[in-house]
Design an enzyme around this catalytic site. Structure first.
Site, mmCIF file in Angstrom:
data_model
loop_
_atom_site.group_PDB
_atom_site.id
_atom_site.type_symbol
_atom_site.label_atom_id
_atom_site.label_comp_id
_atom_site.label_asym_id
_atom_site.label_seq_id
_atom_site.Cartn_x
_atom_site.Cartn_y
_atom_site.Cartn_z
ATOM 1 N N CYS A 90 0.825 -1.248 -0.060
ATOM 2 C CA CYS A 90 0.135 -0.100 -0.120
ATOM 3 C C CYS A 90 0.944 1.275 -0.003
ATOM 4 O O CYS A 90 0.657 2.097 -0.788
ATOM 5 C CB CYS A 90 -1.051 -0.043 1.078
ATOM 6 N N LYS A 132 -0.111 5.590 -5.985
ATOM 7 C CA LYS A 132 -1.264 5.427 -6.980
ATOM 8 C C LYS A 132 -2.436 6.635 -6.713
ATOM 9 O O LYS A 132 -2.575 7.583 -7.695
ATOM 10 C CB LYS A 132 -2.172 4.169 -6.880
ATOM 11 N N TYR A 167 7.563 4.883 9.260
ATOM 12 C CA TYR A 167 7.357 3.333 9.864
ATOM 13 C C TYR A 167 8.200 2.748 10.666
ATOM 14 O O TYR A 167 8.129 2.117 11.833
ATOM 15 C CB TYR A 167 7.007 2.624 8.824
ATOM 16 N N GLU A 193 -7.918 1.947 -12.857
ATOM 17 C CA GLU A 193 -7.349 3.226 -12.134
ATOM 18 C C GLU A 193 -5.876 3.687 -13.207
ATOM 19 O O GLU A 193 -5.811 4.989 -13.444
ATOM 20 C CB GLU A 193 -6.696 3.097 -10.785
ATOM 21 N N ASP A 213 -3.758 -9.676 2.656
ATOM 22 C CA ASP A 213 -4.204 -10.291 1.619
ATOM 23 C C ASP A 213 -3.533 -11.551 1.543
ATOM 24 O O ASP A 213 -3.998 -12.514 0.727
ATOM 25 C CB ASP A 213 -3.280 -9.565 0.343
ATOM 26 N N HIS A 235 -27.258 21.609 1.340
ATOM 27 C CA HIS A 235 -27.717 22.104 0.092
ATOM 28 C C HIS A 235 -26.829 23.353 -0.212
ATOM 29 O O HIS A 235 -26.476 24.082 0.561
ATOM 30 C CB HIS A 235 -29.087 22.509 0.084
#
Length: 447
Positions: free
Chosen positions: A42, A50, A99, A183, A303, A436
């Site tokens: 990521c 990205k 990190y 994308e 993943d 609105h």
């Protein structure tokens, strides 16, 4: 002598880093292994770079829209890919350092080496040959792009390698029909590249509600992305400075081929056969609702388990696992209520179940939907409609899912995700006073 830890985390992506950091703050001795850069797909080669590229590509539309509001653009804007690439790398390096700093600050041992299971309670480091052991292990190695086994595949790049491209040729062919392929196609087209999109079926984004694929395909055609549907790539050949893509239908001459044909769990070098960890029939690590594998001392996140392959999901799985291991509190994710975004032009926001999901489960449903030209384009001839779709249960009016296609769709769907944490009904929308004028107010007035 083996060095022993309470926990060894294999893979320093979003899930692994979050787990390691939280456990270390609770006083556990934690080691994290990473063969590449800390941050994972990521941060290094996925969502973050990205989105930076998408931001860059959106300016083309801003420039063209400005003239209808009275702005005079005296010179045709041009784009410098090298500048974008350099800026992206600086930001990724900054995040990578954060990190690492956060892990070191709480005492996590970082080993930048590849490791594989030596047996069910220890790991051997590939480079140094050292053996380290732990009471428990966390596998969070993520996923890797899949590439078709065709002649000439070495002439193409995958979706990860795209983010390492210092220069981009003008003619690009992208193979794939999923969200990564789309994308890439939109952002490159908006940066003034000639883009071919090669897909195997007539439709795109087939893992989502059918209307998402239909609307984004219509937008791709309006953007003049060249669509080669029902086309299967059979081989790639070199022709001078060009690459010839041979499909079952025709030959396409291009300068760069990007395969964005899905991702597979990154488990090839883990030595899982020595760990007593079982796989699913699709090659992912098999886990229970608590992220525990067939080996009670080994857990897997993100993943690599192929549950819902999104970074925020992997992070939440890590948090829930920390809670379980430290307090025995059992928390499980409802994967049906997770929001996601697709950063095409227009953007897509989606939460809950789509028509495809409901039909597969034989669930009765009704639809409310609308499509309209937003106020932003009142002075423009552009055909950029907003599309909203609500799927709900006819009797109880419980909302199964919402789709929003239009500007800032991901931001809008993120706000709606809070409502999905509990039962969300049409009546909740009826009782909401809208802001609105906004495009998203149509979600309320639709009911």
């Amino acid at each position: 002598m083996k060095k022993k830890y309470d926990y060894i985390v294999v893979g320093a992506g979003s899930a692994g880093v979050r787990f390691a950091r939280l456990m270390a703050t609770k006083g556990y001795k934690v080691c994290i292994l990473e063969k590449s850069r800390v941050g994972g797909t990521c941060v290094i080669r996925g969502c973050v770079p990205k989105k930076l590229y998408v931001y860059a590509s959106n300016f083309k539309d801003y420039f063209s829209d400005a003239t209808s509001f009275g702005w005079r653009i005296s010179k045709e804007p041009t784009h410098n890919w090298s500048k974008l690439f350099s800026s992206k790398n600086k930001e990724i390096t900054r995040l990578n350092k954060i990190y690492i700093k956060n892990l070191e600050r709480v005492g996590v041992t970082i080993i930048q080496e590849e490791g594989s299971f030596y047996n069910s309670n220890s790991i051997v480091l590939k480079k140094s040959k050292k053996i380290i052991s732990a009471k428990k292990f966390i596998i969070s190695t993520g996923s890797t792009p899949s590439m078709p086994n065709i002649p000439g595949r070495e002439l193409a790049i995958n979706s990860d390698q795209f983010f390492e491209m210092k220069k981009i040729p003008k003619n690009i062919s992208i193979v794939g029909s999923g969200y990564i392929a789309l994308e890439f196609a939109f952002l490159l087209k908006n940066l003034n590249y000639n883009v071919n999109l090669i897909v195997r079926k007539k439709t795109i984004l087939n893992e989502f509600d059918k209307d998402i694929g239909t609307k984004i395909l219509q937008s791709a055609i309006r953007k003049k992305i060249n669509i080669y549907d029902e086309s299967s790539v059979q081989s790639l050949t070199k022709k001078g400075k060009s690459i010839v893509v041979v499909t079952n239908k025709k030959k396409i001459t291009t300068n760069l081929v990007i395969f964005a044909t899905g991702r597979v769990p990154c488990i090839q070098s883990l030595g899982l056969e020595k760990s007593k960890v079982k796989l699913t029939k699709h090659g992912a690590i098999k886990v229970n609702a608590l992220s525990q594998t067939s080996n009670k001392n080994i857990f897997a996140l993100g993943d690599v388990t192929n549950r819902k392959n999104l970074t925020p999901v992997a992070i939440r799985e890590a948090v829930y696992l920390v809670n379980y291991l430290t307090t025995k509190k059992k928390q499980t994710l409802n994967y049906d209520k997770i929001a996601s975004g697709i950063f095409t032009q227009p953007e897509v926001g989606h939460i809950g179940l789509g028509e495809n999901d409901l039909q597969k489960r034989s669930i009765n449903y009704k639809i409310l939907q609308t499509e309209f030209k937003p106020l932003k384009y009142a002075f423009s001839n552009k055909n950029n409609p907003v599309f909203i779709k609500v799927l709900y249960q006819p009797k109880t009016e419980k909302i199964f899912g919402i789709i929003y296609i239009g500007e800032s769709a991901a931001e809008i769907i993120q706000s709606l995700a809070i409502s999905f944490a509990k039962t969300f009904t049409l009546n909740d929308l009826r009782n909401t006073v809208p802001v609105h004028p906004t495009s998203s107010e149509e979600l309320v007035t639709l009911v």
